[in-house]
Design a protein around this motif. Structure first.
Motif, PDB file in Angstrom:
ATOM      1  N   ALA A  30      23.037  14.545  -8.252  1.00  0.00           N
ATOM      2  CA  ALA A  30      22.041  14.899  -7.389  1.00  0.00           C
ATOM      3  C   ALA A  30      21.941  16.413  -7.170  1.00  0.00           C
ATOM      4  N   LEU A  31      23.026  16.813  -6.816  1.00  0.00           N
ATOM      5  CA  LEU A  31      23.303  18.370  -6.260  1.00  0.00           C
ATOM      6  C   LEU A  31      23.265  19.286  -7.587  1.00  0.00           C
ATOM      7  N   ALA A  32      23.731  18.716  -8.714  1.00  0.00           N
ATOM      8  CA  ALA A  32      23.482  19.413 -10.139  1.00  0.00           C
ATOM      9  C   ALA A  32      22.075  19.494 -10.273  1.00  0.00           C
ATOM     10  N   GLN A  33      21.269  18.396 -10.186  1.00  0.00           N
ATOM     11  CA  GLN A  33      19.985  18.421 -10.317  1.00  0.00           C
ATOM     12  C   GLN A  33      18.964  19.472  -9.619  1.00  0.00           C
ATOM     13  N   ALA A  34      19.671  19.231  -8.263  1.00  0.00           N
ATOM     14  CA  ALA A  34      19.134  20.269  -7.334  1.00  0.00           C
ATOM     15  C   ALA A  34      19.462  21.753  -7.818  1.00  0.00           C
ATOM     16  N   GLY A  35      20.548  22.123  -8.198  1.00  0.00           N
ATOM     17  CA  GLY A  35      20.916  23.281  -8.850  1.00  0.00           C
ATOM     18  C   GLY A  35      20.204  23.843 -10.070  1.00  0.00           C
ATOM     19  N   LYS A  36      19.714  22.807 -10.679  1.00  0.00           N
ATOM     20  CA  LYS A  36      18.949  23.008 -11.864  1.00  0.00           C
ATOM     21  C   LYS A  36      17.475  23.827 -11.311  1.00  0.00           C
ATOM     22  N   SER A  37      16.872  22.838 -10.549  1.00  0.00           N
ATOM     23  CA  SER A  37      15.631  23.352  -9.871  1.00  0.00           C
ATOM     24  C   SER A  37      15.730  24.671  -8.993  1.00  0.00           C
ATOM     25  N   LEU A  38      16.818  24.942  -8.359  1.00  0.00           N
ATOM     26  CA  LEU A  38      17.075  26.107  -7.824  1.00  0.00           C
ATOM     27  C   LEU A  38      17.009  27.238  -8.904  1.00  0.00           C
ATOM     28  N   ALA A  39      17.774  27.093  -9.889  1.00  0.00           N
ATOM     29  CA  ALA A  39      17.742  28.235 -10.794  1.00  0.00           C
ATOM     30  C   ALA A  39      16.516  28.554 -11.550  1.00  0.00           C
ATOM     31  N   GLU A  40      15.762  27.164 -11.698  1.00  0.00           N
ATOM     32  CA  GLU A  40      14.300  27.355 -12.331  1.00  0.00           C
ATOM     33  C   GLU A  40      13.354  28.227 -11.335  1.00  0.00           C
ATOM     34  N   SER A  41      13.639  28.249 -10.214  1.00  0.00           N
ATOM     35  CA  SER A  41      12.780  28.886  -9.188  1.00  0.00           C
ATOM     36  C   SER A  41      12.969  30.562  -9.265  1.00  0.00           C
ATOM     37  N   LYS A  42      13.964  31.000 -10.172  1.00  0.00           N
ATOM     38  CA  LYS A  42      14.463  32.231 -10.277  1.00  0.00           C
ATOM     39  C   LYS A  42      14.395  33.373  -9.017  1.00  0.00           C
ATOM     40  N   PRO A  43      15.543  32.960  -8.090  1.00  0.00           N
ATOM     41  CA  PRO A  43      15.527  33.608  -7.005  1.00  0.00           C
ATOM     42  C   PRO A  43      16.575  34.900  -7.104  1.00  0.00           C
ATOM     43  N   ASP A  44      16.271  35.824  -6.327  1.00  0.00           N
ATOM     44  CA  ASP A  44      17.129  37.002  -6.405  1.00  0.00           C
ATOM     45  C   ASP A  44      18.511  36.678  -5.666  1.00  0.00           C
ATOM     46  N   CYS A  45      18.493  35.732  -4.697  1.00  0.00           N
ATOM     47  CA  CYS A  45      19.797  35.374  -3.649  1.00  0.00           C
ATOM     48  C   CYS A  45      19.281  33.885  -3.178  1.00  0.00           C
ATOM     49  N   VAL A  46      20.424  33.387  -2.462  1.00  0.00           N
ATOM     50  CA  VAL A  46      20.312  32.118  -1.939  1.00  0.00           C
ATOM     51  C   VAL A  46      20.633  32.313  -0.499  1.00  0.00           C
ATOM     52  N   LEU A  47      19.918  31.869   0.248  1.00  0.00           N
ATOM     53  CA  LEU A  47      20.029  32.188   1.717  1.00  0.00           C
ATOM     54  C   LEU A  47      20.617  30.664   2.361  1.00  0.00           C
ATOM     55  N   VAL A  48      21.660  30.645   2.970  1.00  0.00           N
ATOM     56  CA  VAL A  48      22.535  29.445   3.084  1.00  0.00           C
ATOM     57  C   VAL A  48      22.937  29.537   4.406  1.00  0.00           C
ATOM     58  N   TYR A  49      22.806  28.193   5.216  1.00  0.00           N
ATOM     59  CA  TYR A  49      23.091  27.836   6.404  1.00  0.00           C
ATOM     60  C   TYR A  49      23.916  26.428   6.206  1.00  0.00           C
ATOM     61  N   SER A  50      24.947  26.859   7.099  1.00  0.00           N
ATOM     62  CA  SER A  50      26.116  25.545   6.850  1.00  0.00           C
ATOM     63  C   SER A  50      26.327  25.061   8.273  1.00  0.00           C
ATOM     64  N   THR A  51      26.099  23.699   8.621  1.00  0.00           N
ATOM     65  CA  THR A  51      26.661  23.232   9.780  1.00  0.00           C
ATOM     66  C   THR A  51      28.174  23.386  10.058  1.00  0.00           C
ATOM     67  N   GLN A  52      28.839  23.510   8.971  1.00  0.00           N
ATOM     68  CA  GLN A  52      30.428  23.608   8.917  1.00  0.00           C
ATOM     69  C   GLN A  52      31.251  24.946   9.372  1.00  0.00           C
ATOM     70  N   TRP A  53      30.144  25.874   9.226  1.00  0.00           N
ATOM     71  CA  TRP A  53      30.805  27.242   9.497  1.00  0.00           C
ATOM     72  C   TRP A  53      30.279  27.621  11.329  1.00  0.00           C
ATOM     73  N   PHE A  54      31.414  27.272  11.933  1.00  0.00           N
ATOM     74  CA  PHE A  54      31.004  27.336  13.498  1.00  0.00           C
ATOM     75  C   PHE A  54      31.288  28.835  13.905  1.00  0.00           C
ATOM     76  N   ALA A  55      30.253  29.243  14.799  1.00  0.00           N
ATOM     77  CA  ALA A  55      30.415  30.492  15.600  1.00  0.00           C
ATOM     78  C   ALA A  55      30.227  30.128  17.003  1.00  0.00           C
ATOM     79  N   VAL A  56      30.810  30.980  17.748  1.00  0.00           N
ATOM     80  CA  VAL A  56      30.924  30.668  19.419  1.00  0.00           C
ATOM     81  C   VAL A  56      29.993  31.828  19.991  1.00  0.00           C
ATOM     82  N   LEU A  57      30.591  33.011  19.809  1.00  0.00           N
ATOM     83  CA  LEU A  57      29.936  34.313  20.810  1.00  0.00           C
ATOM     84  C   LEU A  57      28.906  34.781  20.219  1.00  0.00           C
ATOM     85  N   ASP A  58      28.846  35.272  18.845  1.00  0.00           N
ATOM     86  CA  ASP A  58      27.612  35.837  18.333  1.00  0.00           C
ATOM     87  C   ASP A  58      27.143  35.009  17.225  1.00  0.00           C
TER      88      ASP A  58
END
Length: 270
Positions: A30-58
């Motif tokens: 499913a992730l591979a299929q989603a990746g194909k859909s993402l590519a077909e949208s022809k983005p210039d970049c991918v904006l990513v937010y992950s719950t697993q990269w923790f920040a505390v102060l800023d």
């Protein structure tokens, strides 16, 4: 232009490390299929937010142009390593840093050799095939002190800062977050409880329907009853980036991840 595609994906490394386990393999496909859909949208970049990269102060953003290394997940180290080579658009990341600071949210960039990229970002970039020099990322951290509402605001700020670009947005994190505490037969993995499964399916059905008002109304109860990953902040980030609305969603897969819930969801914006 701005947001041209949007996806909610799990952050677990299991679909990458052990696709031979049937439900995890379904998520990998499913992730591979989603990746194909993402590519077909022809983005210039991918904006990513992950719950697993923790920040505390800023609020943190990766501003280093290229991050490479060999990652071992802290929970699933017995299943192997994850090499990564991730290209970021530094100029666009600096735009997001400035926009957040202008909005009164203390923010800074991160530009260090061997900075520890999180499991979710590595898994998503690898299995969805983005983060290359031709399709770079703009990666935001999950500040643990930011509420769901402030996280949604940050998603909106980032989308506005990149409004002259074609942007795909990816929110990385799980659904119900209760896992088995004992060893299980991996081939018999399932959602830990029937209640968690019911809540997950209810949430996904609301996403599919495109009824954003009903979906928003259900989120407090879902967060209370299903105990989703980080209160489902990754979805609030997506809502902010999408302008608080979408037409419908496609659930490419929903499956257990050692008892927790994981789904690959593509949001249709038009």
């Amino acid at each position: 232009m701005s947001i041209v595609s949007a996806f909610l994906v799990p952050g677990s490394p299991l679909p990458q490390l052990r696709p031979d386990i049937a439900p995890w393999g379904r998520l990998r496909d499913a992730l591979a299929q989603a990746g194909k859909s993402l590519a077909e949208s022809k983005p210039d970049c991918v904006l990513v937010y992950s719950t697993q990269w923790f920040a505390v102060l800023d609020q943190l953003w990766i501003t280093r142009a290229r991050s490479t290394g060999l990652h071992v997940d802290e929970n699933w180290h017995e299943f192997g390593e994850q090499p990564f080579d991730i290209h970021s658009d530094s100029a666009l990341a600096h735009r997001c840093v400035q926009a957040c600071n202008d909005a009164g949210i203390k923010t800074r960039g991160v530009d260090y050799d061997q900075f520890p990229i999180d499991t979710g970002t590595i898994t998503a970039t690898t299995l969805m095939n983005f983060g290359s020099s031709s399709l770079p990322v703009v990666i935001a951290a999950n500040n643990l002190y930011h509420s769901a509402e402030q996280t949604e605001q940050l998603g909106a700020i980032a989308a506005s800062a990149l409004q002259d670009k074609r942007v795909a947005v990816v929110g990385i994190g799980g659904l119900s977050n209760s896992m088995f505490r004992d060893n299980i037969n991996l081939q018999e993995d399932h959602i830990l409880s029937e209640a968690d499964d019911t809540w997950n399916r209810r949430l996904l059905a609301l996403m599919e329907s495109g009824d954003v008002q009903a979906l928003r109304a259900s989120l407090p109860d879902y967060a209370k009853e299903a105990h989703p990953d980080m209160g489902l902040k990754q979805f609030h980030w997506l809502l902010g980036a999408m302008g608080g609305n979408f037409k419908q969603a496609i659930v490419h897969a929903y499956a257990p991840l050692y008892g927790s819930g994981g789904a690959v969801v593509e949001f249709k914006l038009q």
